[in-house]
Write a protein that holds these residues in place. Structure first.
Motif, PDB file in Angstrom:
ATOM      1  N   THR A   1       1.001  -1.860   0.111  1.00 25.97           N
ATOM      2  CA  THR A   1      -0.500  -0.064  -0.431  1.00 25.97           C
ATOM      3  C   THR A   1       1.025   0.991   0.133  1.00 25.97           C
ATOM      4  OG1 THR A   1      -1.342  -1.314   1.726  1.00 25.97           O
ATOM      5  CG2 THR A   1      -1.702   0.458   0.565  1.00 25.97           C
ATOM      6  N   LEU A   2       0.642   1.921  -0.401  1.00 23.37           N
ATOM      7  CA  LEU A   2       0.970   3.144  -0.701  1.00 23.37           C
ATOM      8  C   LEU A   2       0.498   4.337   0.568  1.00 23.37           C
ATOM      9  CD1 LEU A   2       1.873   3.467  -4.446  1.00 23.37           C
ATOM     10  CD2 LEU A   2       3.322   3.265  -2.690  1.00 23.37           C
ATOM     11  N   LYS A   3       1.523   5.259   0.659  1.00 24.36           N
ATOM     12  CA  LYS A   3       1.179   6.443   1.891  1.00 24.36           C
ATOM     13  C   LYS A   3      -0.650   7.051   1.218  1.00 24.36           C
ATOM     14  CE  LYS A   3       5.093   6.874   5.052  1.00 24.36           C
ATOM     15  NZ  LYS A   3       5.825   8.046   5.117  1.00 24.36           N
ATOM     16  N   PRO A   4      -1.947   7.559   1.385  1.00 24.42           N
ATOM     17  CA  PRO A   4      -2.220   8.347   0.942  1.00 24.42           C
ATOM     18  C   PRO A   4      -2.058   9.773   0.589  1.00 24.42           C
ATOM     19  CG  PRO A   4      -3.228   9.187   3.123  1.00 24.42           C
ATOM     20  CD  PRO A   4      -1.659   7.157   3.123  1.00 24.42           C
ATOM     21  N   ALA A   5      -2.196  10.968  -0.412  1.00 26.50           N
ATOM     22  CA  ALA A   5      -1.493  11.474   0.052  1.00 26.50           C
ATOM     23  C   ALA A   5      -1.397  12.956   0.963  1.00 26.50           C
ATOM     24  CB  ALA A   5      -2.023  12.788  -2.063  1.00 26.50           C
ATOM     25  N   PRO A   6      -0.271  13.547   1.085  1.00 21.87           N
ATOM     26  CA  PRO A   6      -0.586  14.763   2.234  1.00 21.87           C
ATOM     27  C   PRO A   6      -1.596  15.452   2.160  1.00 21.87           C
ATOM     28  CG  PRO A   6       1.505  14.797   1.340  1.00 21.87           C
ATOM     29  CD  PRO A   6       0.727  14.051   0.016  1.00 21.87           C
ATOM     30  N   LYS A   7      -2.384  16.187   3.036  1.00 23.53           N
ATOM     31  CA  LYS A   7      -3.615  16.330   2.570  1.00 23.53           C
ATOM     32  C   LYS A   7      -3.578  17.990   2.770  1.00 23.53           C
ATOM     33  CE  LYS A   7      -6.721  13.185   6.136  1.00 23.53           C
ATOM     34  NZ  LYS A   7      -5.294  12.232   6.709  1.00 23.53           N
ATOM     35  N   ASP A   8      -2.938  18.549   3.056  1.00 30.18           N
ATOM     36  CA  ASP A   8      -2.432  20.128   2.933  1.00 30.18           C
ATOM     37  C   ASP A   8      -2.641  20.809   1.189  1.00 30.18           C
ATOM     38  OD1 ASP A   8       0.158  18.813   2.692  1.00 30.18           O
ATOM     39  OD2 ASP A   8       1.255  20.621   2.762  1.00 30.18           O
ATOM     40  N   LEU A   9      -2.689  19.027   0.448  1.00 32.41           N
ATOM     41  CA  LEU A   9      -2.605  19.242  -1.183  1.00 32.41           C
ATOM     42  C   LEU A   9      -3.771  19.159  -1.398  1.00 32.41           C
ATOM     43  CD1 LEU A   9       0.427  17.265  -2.224  1.00 32.41           C
ATOM     44  CD2 LEU A   9       0.956  19.474  -2.674  1.00 32.41           C
ATOM     45  N   PRO A  10      -4.202  19.795  -2.679  1.00 35.39           N
ATOM     46  CA  PRO A  10      -5.258  19.693  -2.638  1.00 35.39           C
ATOM     47  C   PRO A  10      -6.053  18.282  -3.237  1.00 35.39           C
ATOM     48  CG  PRO A  10      -4.733  21.379  -4.694  1.00 35.39           C
ATOM     49  CD  PRO A  10      -3.176  20.573  -3.677  1.00 35.39           C
ATOM     50  N   ALA A  11      -7.037  18.007  -2.647  1.00 38.32           N
ATOM     51  CA  ALA A  11      -7.418  17.052  -2.833  1.00 38.32           C
ATOM     52  C   ALA A  11      -7.383  15.606  -4.486  1.00 38.32           C
ATOM     53  CB  ALA A  11      -9.544  16.794  -2.586  1.00 38.32           C
ATOM     54  N   GLU A  12      -8.165  16.884  -5.246  1.00 32.96           N
ATOM     55  CA  GLU A  12      -7.680  15.775  -7.123  1.00 32.96           C
ATOM     56  C   GLU A  12      -6.117  15.702  -7.094  1.00 32.96           C
ATOM     57  OE1 GLU A  12      -8.811  18.631  -5.980  1.00 32.96           O
ATOM     58  OE2 GLU A  12     -11.004  19.153  -6.511  1.00 32.96           O
ATOM     59  N   VAL A  13      -4.965  15.541  -5.912  1.00 29.08           N
ATOM     60  CA  VAL A  13      -3.850  15.370  -6.677  1.00 29.08           C
ATOM     61  C   VAL A  13      -3.579  13.974  -5.389  1.00 29.08           C
ATOM     62  CG1 VAL A  13      -1.645  15.942  -5.954  1.00 29.08           C
ATOM     63  CG2 VAL A  13      -2.452  17.592  -5.736  1.00 29.08           C
ATOM     64  N   THR A  14      -3.105  13.223  -6.762  1.00 28.51           N
ATOM     65  CA  THR A  14      -3.502  11.466  -6.380  1.00 28.51           C
ATOM     66  C   THR A  14      -2.002  11.192  -6.103  1.00 28.51           C
ATOM     67  OG1 THR A  14      -3.952  11.594  -8.756  1.00 28.51           O
ATOM     68  CG2 THR A  14      -5.332  11.082  -6.963  1.00 28.51           C
ATOM     69  N   THR A  15      -1.846  10.109  -5.643  1.00 22.77           N
ATOM     70  CA  THR A  15      -0.152   9.660  -5.792  1.00 22.77           C
ATOM     71  C   THR A  15      -0.487   8.680  -7.086  1.00 22.77           C
ATOM     72  OG1 THR A  15      -2.082   7.530  -4.554  1.00 22.77           O
ATOM     73  CG2 THR A  15      -0.896   8.945  -2.863  1.00 22.77           C
ATOM     74  N   ILE A  16       1.085   8.710  -6.884  1.00 20.75           N
ATOM     75  CA  ILE A  16       1.824   7.942  -8.323  1.00 20.75           C
ATOM     76  C   ILE A  16       2.176   6.829  -8.187  1.00 20.75           C
ATOM     77  CG2 ILE A  16       4.021   7.664  -9.345  1.00 20.75           C
ATOM     78  CD1 ILE A  16       5.209  10.703  -8.750  1.00 20.75           C
ATOM     79  N   THR A  17       0.878   5.685  -8.749  1.00 23.45           N
ATOM     80  CA  THR A  17       1.375   4.237  -8.996  1.00 23.45           C
ATOM     81  C   THR A  17       1.445   3.980 -10.375  1.00 23.45           C
ATOM     82  OG1 THR A  17      -1.104   3.459 -10.184  1.00 23.45           O
ATOM     83  CG2 THR A  17      -0.941   4.193  -7.561  1.00 23.45           C
ATOM     84  N   PRO A  18       2.144   2.382  -9.872  1.00 23.30           N
ATOM     85  CA  PRO A  18       2.555   1.581 -11.044  1.00 23.30           C
ATOM     86  C   PRO A  18       2.289   2.378 -12.498  1.00 23.30           C
ATOM     87  CG  PRO A  18       2.814   0.191  -9.416  1.00 23.30           C
ATOM     88  CD  PRO A  18       1.713   1.383  -8.994  1.00 23.30           C
ATOM     89  N   ASP A  19       0.601   2.613 -12.882  1.00 23.03           N
ATOM     90  CA  ASP A  19       0.042   2.340 -13.440  1.00 23.03           C
ATOM     91  C   ASP A  19      -0.965   3.864 -13.550  1.00 23.03           C
ATOM     92  OD1 ASP A  19      -2.111  -0.847 -12.480  1.00 23.03           O
ATOM     93  OD2 ASP A  19      -1.936   1.790 -11.735  1.00 23.03           O
ATOM     94  N   ARG A  20      -0.715   4.763 -12.833  1.00 30.51           N
ATOM     95  CA  ARG A  20      -1.619   5.782 -12.572  1.00 30.51           C
ATOM     96  C   ARG A  20      -0.254   6.951 -12.556  1.00 30.51           C
ATOM     97  NH1 ARG A  20      -4.741   6.236  -8.500  1.00 30.51           N
ATOM     98  NH2 ARG A  20      -3.376   6.964  -6.746  1.00 30.51           N
ATOM     99  N   PRO A  21       0.220   8.112 -13.197  1.00 29.48           N
ATOM    100  CA  PRO A  21      -0.723   8.529 -14.449  1.00 29.48           C
ATOM    101  C   PRO A  21       0.308   7.244 -15.680  1.00 29.48           C
ATOM    102  CG  PRO A  21       0.926   9.958 -14.714  1.00 29.48           C
ATOM    103  CD  PRO A  21       1.000   9.240 -12.959  1.00 29.48           C
ATOM    104  N   THR A  22      -0.661   7.002 -16.664  1.00 28.39           N
ATOM    105  CA  THR A  22       0.589   6.251 -17.918  1.00 28.39           C
ATOM    106  C   THR A  22       0.852   7.048 -18.908  1.00 28.39           C
ATOM    107  OG1 THR A  22      -1.929   5.909 -18.737  1.00 28.39           O
ATOM    108  CG2 THR A  22      -1.797   4.279 -17.749  1.00 28.39           C
ATOM    109  N   ALA A  23       1.304   5.929 -19.174  1.00 27.54           N
ATOM    110  CA  ALA A  23       2.748   7.897 -20.094  1.00 27.54           C
ATOM    111  C   ALA A  23       1.386   7.593 -21.411  1.00 27.54           C
ATOM    112  CB  ALA A  23       3.447   7.237 -20.658  1.00 27.54           C
TER     113      ALA A  23
END
Lengths: 352, 534
Positions: free
Chosen positions: B116-138
């Motif tokens: 599991t990856l940590k959630p995105a830090p709370k002080d960032l806008p909610a639409e900022v998501t974490t980098i996963t192996p398949d997101r974003p896709t190239a």
């Protein structure tokens, strides 16, 4: 399970990569023969110091003793010190035998081979190649291996200022790494963590020491990375981005460098400067590549088939272990040895 | 076990030659393939998520080829569903009980679950998501911002992966920004990838202590930009640069995943500083636990790098093959003996770091059975047994008695006894000459030194006792050296004011490559024992 006669694997190089490979081969019922140029097993790792600060800091330098003890007492292997490879005989599927020669007596012998493992290691970068750090000229400039040697001999006190002042030590990272001008446009993998450990070890022994690490990018991957950084910050190690280009000796016997602070140049004085030297291809890589025809890559390390097949040489029957396929730290080498043995087992099973 | 064999190709009847893999994703597949290729029988119990958290920095084509080849290599080895609720060491391996209630024996067990990856830090806008192996896709052509090292250094594998995706996006016609504090160039090709990304026009911005500011644009007018990014680049002027982009992804490091109960309980003593399984100890390289035959590969051990996980999988499989090979070979000698003094308190079972002591299934006076193959003769159990019912056959209690007898009669009043762990001090000593008044006595592990041995030694005429264990975190038996330290502290508490009058005793730690320091420690101890301060 495998039979005890899985064949003989000849390993060129008796450093930690060769030893780790030999241990796993022996445990998996292979015979091994280690061909080592020098008088001793263990390679560079054998000269490195323990970096523990009462707690183990995971430098892994003691691993070589465990491997060596196992390998030296294994009934499944032979060790040829002061020997070198001089010929290979090919078969349809790979290599059938190799010729080795005693460096001192010139005596030759032939060893039958099921698989050939190249584990010739690396060459530490010699900073004299790039004169302007003053290595070899200024007394206070030393390499990370020099510092290790001092620690190994418990002689760290010899670099402290004579007047009882605290030691002011700096580390220069990426010396001979990430440097296009010398064909070393790669990260040497081990040096950031090694420098941080050496800094911690110095502060542990002499808590009044001041340590600065000049870096380009800190590359500390793996489980210990964050813990190591936290410890360094807790102990007051100063991290400065950007490595000064020049070192000047000053009258009091110290060294001065120009570093940058808030866009301004500032002059700083250190008692000693440690160059964190990178890993270059082994000095015997070209010769061994010539004898075996195992190709080298653009950097001069042994080429492997792909990132997903990182231990097989494009040449059948030849496997590349440890840092002779690219810079590596000790845990990487240990893991790589497992992959080598796994590939050998798989290939042999397929040919049977 | 029989049911299991009917449904798949397993032909193994000796449990000791079998391996269990627990996991459900790419990590587990790589481990299954690795075990299969070293010739062991493998059973795959599906547990946890099947979405991978392994990052890589190679091109997609190579990755897909790799996946295809991996699938080809996979044997059909489905085992019980779910995670082991209990893993109990037994003589032939481990008795594993599953969610379903069924139990099977395996020679070795591998934990290979995804992470599991940590959630995105709370002080960032909610639409900022974490980098996963398949997101974003190239394949998404847009202006993408990768925010790395935000509040903590991003794992270099995630960083290198981000640079690759940024490069691919740039080549496809998008715009890529990478905000970072440390460029991840680890690996032989790391610098090459970074260089290629720079040449292709990926914008790298290096920030300092001042964090970048990410704002969600509330009223996107004509452009499709959704974020405004402001960052002070410390390499360039240090002035703030602002730009708009379609999406922002933040690098978030792995955290420990829910573990199957069986592994969590078995390995409760073996977590690293961050709570990941298996310490980074020198004895646990290649993913092996102190419990012989237990391995952890991939995210549960904190690793989210595809190549590294692949290497660990191969190494762990080879190590398991070696281990089972050794465990199945006829053993000539018993390493430990259990006398009738045993009162079945089971302290030894609880304390053994190697799962070497098991309950004796057959009724007997002692009730405990010692595995000759698993025991490494550390003697922690011998030292802690409340009835002194245990002894190591190669390092007998009698040898300490003889030493003590010798000390009572032969020694002079300036004698110092150094008990040193064989692995560290026992090796370091070969390079030094000891002072004449020092008697060195190697022990299999500092954890073997019981309080009674230390007390008895102190009660002789010796001036002092120095215990040299391995450094904390470097003990071959995980915590043997710590046992020595704790016992010393207990003794000093119990003896109180008496302590120091009967003799001086000290505990220090050492590594095999510290000969010179060993001599200094002995000399310093010697000086302090004679009241000379250093």
């Amino acid at each position: 399970m495998y039979d005890h006669n899985n064949g003989q694997v000849v390993i060129v190089g008796g450093g930690i990569a060769g030893l780790a490979t030999a241990k796993l081969l022996s445990e998996n019922n292979f015979h091994f023969a280690i061909v080592e140029r020098s008088y001793k097993l263990g390679g560079h790792t054998k000269d490195w110091a323990c970096m523990a600060t009462d707690n183990c800091n995971r430098c892994h330098s003691c691993a070589v003793f465990d491997y060596e003890e196992f390998v030296a007492s294994s009934p499944h292997g032979e060790i040829f010190l002061r020997h070198e490879l001089f010929s290979v005989t090919r078969s349809t599927s790979g290599i059938s035998s190799v010729g080795i020669r005693c460096i001192d007596s010139g005596a030759e012998r032939e060893l039958p081979v099921t698989a050939l493992v190249l584990a010739v290691g690396f060459e530490p970068f010699d900073p004299i190649e790039k004169g302007f750090w003053g290595y070899g000229t200024f007394e206070g400039v030393m390499t990370l291996s020099d510092l290790n040697r001092l620690m190994r001999l418990d002689d760290l006190n010899t670099i402290r200022p004579g007047n009882g002042d605290p030691l002011n030590l700096a580390f220069f990272q990426c010396v001979g790494s990430r440097d296009k001008t010398i064909g070393a446009d790669y990260c040497s993998q081990y040096c950031c963590a090694a420098a941080i450990r050496a800094a911690l070890r110095t502060i542990h022994q002499y808590p009044d020491s001041k340590v600065t690490i000049f870096y380009i990018d800190l590359q500390i991957a793996g489980k210990t990375a964050q813990a190591l950084m936290d410890k360094a910050q807790e102990k007051g190690v100063r991290f400065l981005q950007g490595v000064p280009g020049e070192i000047q000796p000053i009258q009091d016997g110290g060294l001065q460098v120009i570093s940058e602070k808030d866009g301004q140049n500032v002059v700083e004085r250190f008692d000693r400067i440690v160059l964190s030297i990178g890993q270059r291809p082994s000095s015997s890589a070209i010769a061994i590549s010539g004898i075996t025809e195992a190709p080298l890559n653009e950097f001069g390390f042994f080429q492997t088939r792909s990132q997903f097949d990182p231990v097989r040489s494009p040449l059948n029957g030849v496997y590349i272990a440890g840092s002779c396929s690219g810079p590596a730290n000790i845990p990487d080498v240990a893991m790589n040895a497992g992959k080598v043995v796994s590939a050998i087992i798989k290939d042999i099973e397929q040919t049977i | 076990m029989l049911n299991l064999h009917k449904n798949n190709s397993l032909s193994c009847t000796v449990p000791n030659q079998s391996a269990l893999v627990v996991g459900n994703g790419l990590t587990a597949s790589m481990v299954v393939a690795a075990i299969n290729s070293v010739g062991l029988d493998v059973t795959h119990a599906r547990f946890g998520s099947n979405s991978s958290t392994l990052f890589h920095s190679c091109d997609n084509e190579s990755f897909i080829t790799f996946l295809d080849q991996l699938i080809e290599q996979l044997p059909t080895v489905e085992g019980p569903q779910g995670g082991p609720t209990e893993i109990v060491p037994c003589e032939n391996g481990f008795l594993v009980t599953f969610d379903s209630g069924e139990s099977h024996e395996f020679g070795s067990v591998f934990l290979a679950i995804e992470g599991t990856l940590k959630p995105a830090p709370k002080d960032l806008p909610a639409e900022v998501t974490t980098i996963t192996p398949d997101r974003p896709t190239a394949s998404v052509v847009s202006s993408v911002c990768f925010l790395l090292d935000y509040k903590e250094i991003t794992n270099p594998s995630i960083g290198a992966h981000s640079i690759r995706v940024a490069l691919e996006n740039q080549i496809a016609g998008g715009h890529s920004f990478v905000l970072l504090r440390q460029t991840p160039v680890k690996g032989l090709l790391g610098e090459t990838l970074y260089e290629a990304a720079r040449l292709a026009g990926v914008r790298f911005l290096r920030y300092g202590t001042k964090l970048p500011k990410i704002e969600r644009l509330s009223t996107p007018i004509e452009s499709s930009a959704r974020f405004k990014v402001s960052v002070a680049d410390i390499i360039e002027s240090g002035e703030e640069i602002s730009f708009d982009c379609d999406c922002v992804f933040v690098g978030a490091n792995p955290i420990i995943e829910r573990l199957p109960d069986g592994f969590r309980n078995l390995l409760s003593e073996e977590t690293d500083q961050q709570g990941f399984l298996i310490q980074d100890s020198v004895h646990c390289l290649t993913g092996k636990s102190f419990h012989k035959g237990v391995y952890c590969v991939g995210p549960s051990s904190g690793c989210v790098d595809l190549f590294e996980t692949m290497m660990t999988a191969a190494s762990a499989a080879v190590d398991a093959a070696a281990w089972l090979n050794f465990a199945n070979a006829p053993q000539s000698e018993e390493k430990m003996s259990v006398t009738e003094q045993c009162i079945r308190c089971l302290t030894c079972i609880r304390l053994c770091p190697h799962s070497a002591i098991t309950l004796n299934a057959e009724a007997s006076r002692s009730n405990v059975k010692v595995s000759t193959v698993r025991c490494v003769e550390c003697g922690i159990c011998v030292a802690e047994c409340p009835r002194t019912a245990l002894d190591l056959n190669n390092f007998l209690e009698d040898s300490f008695s003889s030493l003590i007898d010798r000390l009572k009669t032969e020694t002079s009043e300036d004698t110092i006894v150094v008990f040193g762990c064989y692995r560290s001090a026992g090796r370091a000593i070969s390079e030094i000459n000891l002072p004449g008044n020092v008697i060195f006595f190697p022990v299999s592990c500092a954890g073997r030194l019981s309080e009674s041995i230390l007390s008895a030694t102190l009660a002789t005429r010796v001036k002092g006792i120095l215990i040299l264990g391995c450094h904390h975190g470097n003990c071959r038996s995980n915590n043997g050296t710590d046992w020595a330290r704790v016992r010393l502290a207990n003794m000093s508490k119990r003896l109180g004011s008496l302590f120091g009058k009967v003799g001086v005793i000290s505990y220090k730690t050492l590594a095999p490559n510290e000969s010179a320091r060993m001599l200094r420690l002995i000399n310093n101890f010697s000086s302090s024992a004679f009241g000379i301060s250093d």
